[in-house]
Motif scaffolding. Sequence first.
Motif, PDB file in Angstrom:
ATOM      1  N   ILE A   1      20.845  -5.444 -88.255  1.00  0.00           N
ATOM      2  CA  ILE A   1      19.650  -5.387 -87.411  1.00  0.00           C
ATOM      3  C   ILE A   1      18.851  -4.131 -87.749  1.00  0.00           C
ATOM      4  CG2 ILE A   1      18.840  -5.118 -85.029  1.00  0.00           C
ATOM      5  CD1 ILE A   1      21.263  -6.889 -84.216  1.00  0.00           C
ATOM      6  N   VAL A   2      19.534  -3.022 -87.936  1.00  0.00           N
ATOM      7  CA  VAL A   2      18.867  -1.772 -88.326  1.00  0.00           C
ATOM      8  C   VAL A   2      18.197  -1.945 -89.683  1.00  0.00           C
ATOM      9  CG1 VAL A   2      19.280   0.619 -89.014  1.00  0.00           C
ATOM     10  CG2 VAL A   2      20.331  -0.282 -86.941  1.00  0.00           C
ATOM     11  N   LYS A   3      18.850  -2.632 -90.593  1.00  0.00           N
ATOM     12  CA  LYS A   3      18.285  -2.868 -91.928  1.00  0.00           C
ATOM     13  C   LYS A   3      16.984  -3.658 -91.822  1.00  0.00           C
ATOM     14  CE  LYS A   3      19.111  -5.272 -96.235  1.00  0.00           C
ATOM     15  NZ  LYS A   3      19.977  -6.181 -96.941  1.00  0.00           N
ATOM     16  N   VAL A   4      16.989  -4.725 -91.038  1.00  0.00           N
ATOM     17  CA  VAL A   4      15.789  -5.553 -90.883  1.00  0.00           C
ATOM     18  C   VAL A   4      14.668  -4.747 -90.243  1.00  0.00           C
ATOM     19  CG1 VAL A   4      14.857  -7.554 -89.661  1.00  0.00           C
ATOM     20  CG2 VAL A   4      17.051  -7.722 -90.834  1.00  0.00           C
ATOM     21  N   ARG A   5      14.971  -3.988 -89.214  1.00  0.00           N
ATOM     22  CA  ARG A   5      13.942  -3.175 -88.553  1.00  0.00           C
ATOM     23  C   ARG A   5      13.381  -2.122 -89.495  1.00  0.00           C
ATOM     24  NH1 ARG A   5      15.873  -0.782 -83.203  1.00  0.00           N
ATOM     25  NH2 ARG A   5      13.679  -0.225 -83.101  1.00  0.00           N
ATOM     26  N   ASN A   6      14.246  -1.523 -90.315  1.00  0.00           N
ATOM     27  CA  ASN A   6      13.796  -0.514 -91.262  1.00  0.00           C
ATOM     28  C   ASN A   6      12.880  -1.141 -92.318  1.00  0.00           C
ATOM     29  OD1 ASN A   6      13.471   1.523 -93.133  1.00  0.00           O
ATOM     30  ND2 ASN A   6      15.570   2.228 -92.949  1.00  0.00           N
ATOM     31  N   ARG A   7      13.229  -2.339 -92.785  1.00  0.00           N
ATOM     32  CA  ARG A   7      12.406  -3.012 -93.784  1.00  0.00           C
ATOM     33  C   ARG A   7      11.027  -3.354 -93.199  1.00  0.00           C
ATOM     34  NH1 ARG A   7      14.894  -8.185 -95.189  1.00  0.00           N
ATOM     35  NH2 ARG A   7      16.552  -6.895 -96.079  1.00  0.00           N
TER      36      ARG A   7
END
Length: 71
Positions: free
Chosen positions: A60-66
């Motif tokens: 989820i953090v990865k998607v938000r960062n992207r």
Amino acid sequence: MLNGDFNGLWNRAVLIMGALWAVLVFMIWETNQLETAGDRQVFLTVVIGGFLVVYLSGFIVKVRNRKKKTG
């Protein structure tokens, strides 16, 4: 610094932490503080559920960062 893609690093980190969690769970399990089957079931549900939440939160953090980088 850290080399590799996020998925590889995250999976490696979770694998290492999962092993440490398993040792902790085993130590708690063997103390016989979980006297009833209900106690053991709640304990395992919380531990497994917590582990899955931590694992999935990384993605989820990865998607938000992207999204933050592109938007």
